[in-house]
Design a protein around this motif. Sequence first.
Motif, short mmCIF file in Angstrom:
data_model
loop_
_atom_site.label_atom_id
_atom_site.label_comp_id
_atom_site.label_asym_id
_atom_site.label_seq_id
_atom_site.Cartn_x
_atom_site.Cartn_y
_atom_site.Cartn_z
N VAL A 126 35.27 50.88 99.71
CA VAL A 126 34.57 50.66 100.95
C VAL A 126 33.14 51.65 100.92
CG1 VAL A 126 34.37 51.14 103.34
CG2 VAL A 126 36.67 50.37 102.13
N LEU A 127 33.28 52.73 100.11
CA LEU A 127 32.09 53.66 100.05
C LEU A 127 30.94 52.74 99.06
CD1 LEU A 127 33.70 56.93 99.36
CD2 LEU A 127 32.70 56.21 101.73
N LYS A 128 31.52 51.96 98.26
CA LYS A 128 30.66 51.42 97.36
C LYS A 128 29.86 50.33 98.23
CE LYS A 128 32.27 47.89 95.39
NZ LYS A 128 32.70 46.87 94.48
N LYS A 129 30.34 49.69 99.23
CA LYS A 129 29.72 48.74 100.13
C LYS A 129 28.58 49.45 100.99
CE LYS A 129 33.32 45.77 99.83
NZ LYS A 129 34.63 44.79 100.53
N VAL A 130 29.25 50.61 101.57
CA VAL A 130 28.46 51.49 102.56
C VAL A 130 27.12 51.91 101.90
CG1 VAL A 130 28.25 53.46 104.03
CG2 VAL A 130 30.31 52.19 103.93
N ALA A 131 27.33 52.52 100.55
CA ALA A 131 26.33 53.27 99.75
C ALA A 131 25.37 51.75 99.48
CB ALA A 131 26.77 53.83 98.62
N GLY B 101 23.25 52.48 90.15
CA GLY B 101 23.58 53.38 91.03
C GLY B 101 25.01 53.56 91.56
N ILE B 102 25.80 52.46 91.41
CA ILE B 102 27.17 52.47 92.14
C ILE B 102 28.10 52.38 91.10
CG2 ILE B 102 26.52 52.19 94.37
CD1 ILE B 102 27.30 49.15 94.16
N GLN B 103 27.79 52.33 89.41
CA GLN B 103 28.66 52.01 88.46
C GLN B 103 30.13 52.77 88.75
OE1 GLN B 103 28.66 49.54 85.88
NE2 GLN B 103 27.20 48.71 87.40
N PHE B 104 29.94 54.05 89.17
CA PHE B 104 31.03 54.92 89.47
C PHE B 104 32.23 53.80 90.09
CE2 PHE B 104 33.39 57.45 92.45
CZ PHE B 104 34.28 58.16 91.78
N TYR B 105 31.96 53.14 91.27
CA TYR B 105 32.82 52.42 91.84
C TYR B 105 33.46 51.21 91.13
CZ TYR B 105 31.24 55.71 95.37
OH TYR B 105 30.84 56.84 96.35
N MET B 106 32.88 50.82 89.93
CA MET B 106 33.34 49.49 89.48
C MET B 106 34.04 49.84 88.42
SD MET B 106 31.03 47.84 91.20
CE MET B 106 31.41 46.21 90.39
N PHE B 107 35.32 48.97 88.67
CA PHE B 107 36.48 49.27 87.65
C PHE B 107 36.62 47.91 86.92
CE2 PHE B 107 37.22 52.68 90.54
CZ PHE B 107 37.73 53.94 89.75
N ASP B 108 35.81 47.90 85.90
CA ASP B 108 35.84 46.44 85.35
C ASP B 108 36.99 45.84 84.44
OD1 ASP B 108 33.16 46.08 86.36
OD2 ASP B 108 32.35 47.04 84.49
N ASN B 109 37.74 47.08 84.07
CA ASN B 109 39.03 46.60 83.37
C ASN B 109 40.29 46.79 84.08
OD1 ASN B 109 37.61 46.32 80.77
ND2 ASN B 109 37.24 48.62 80.75
N ILE B 110 40.20 46.77 85.55
CA ILE B 110 41.23 46.80 86.62
C ILE B 110 41.04 45.37 87.16
CG2 ILE B 110 42.51 47.21 88.34
CD1 ILE B 110 41.89 50.30 87.44
N SER B 111 41.69 44.02 86.98
CA SER B 111 41.52 42.77 87.85
C SER B 111 42.07 43.23 89.05
CB SER B 111 42.19 41.80 86.82
OG SER B 111 43.32 42.13 86.75
N ASN B 112 43.25 43.90 89.32
CA ASN B 112 43.96 43.70 90.57
C ASN B 112 44.44 45.15 90.76
OD1 ASN B 112 46.02 43.86 92.51
ND2 ASN B 112 46.16 41.55 92.44
#
Length: 312
Positions: free
Chosen positions: A165-170, A182-193
């Motif tokens: 949710v913070l990713k969207k707010v930021a 700037g928001i790569q921290f919130y991106m979990f590319d290796n987790i599909s679910n």
Amino acid sequence: MPSAMEGSEGGEEGEILRYEETEDDNVSPTDLSELLKEGTKESHDRAENTQFVKDFLKGRIKKELFKLATVALYFTYSALEEEMDRNKDNPVFAPLYFPLELHRREALVKDLKYFYGEDWKEKIQCSEATQHYVDRIHHVGQHEPELLVAHAYTRYMGDLSGGQVLKKVAQRALKLPTTEEGIQFYMFDNISNAQQFKQLYRARMNALELDKNTKERIVEEANRAFRFNMQVFDELDKLGRSLTEEAQDGGFPVHGGKGDLRKCPYYADKLGKAGPGCPYQAAAALAKQPLVQLILAACVAVAAGAAAWYLM
């Protein structure tokens, strides 16, 4: 550096920092995941109600403050992942070692490069509150590795829950690129679910061979981790109040004039470029002088008196 919060702008209300989003009929009240869920509820509530977190969720987060929060996250996750690497073969932590799926340090490096440039390392430093957190993580990893799960649980499960949710707010509040710089921290590319992964993580936690006393110590350590996070939040809140609006917005004041910003002395100085004078900025600066303001006020009063006389 929040990861559990209370509602946000745009209709995303509720306790979004709760990690346990679905009930699992297979869990027992004595399972570590359940003990952590119940044992950290009060800490959750306190963290969600810190001023920094409440402002963040309402979109009242300025770029300079977000950058400082990213710096705090970088030092925190660098320490956490160093200790996780150290204990990756230790049976008290090994089942929870998911470097490909979870590790955040490299993502944070990308964010820092975006915000500070290629020489980002020379421009950041670890704050006092963050250093206390980092020191505790290193102590646990080196002397009490059975407690490392408390810090991993507090951070990563929150990042996969309220952090999204913070990713969207930021992204919305700071007008960050849709390409997710700037928001790569919130991106979990290796987790599909994310939900399925959290269930797997909790199952691995519950399978750790721990006695009752150790489980209680882990819950206590998780609450300590929350306190460290809240101290960082409070520190950021104080820093935010000390920043001028100019600095908070990334160092540039709002420019209401027209033309190329690079030709304005203030902006040219910020951009490392000199250029012809900017009449709008010069006038704005002049208008801030007390004597000029007094003269302007007198002129306005005379003009108003003349208008009133004319309309009589």
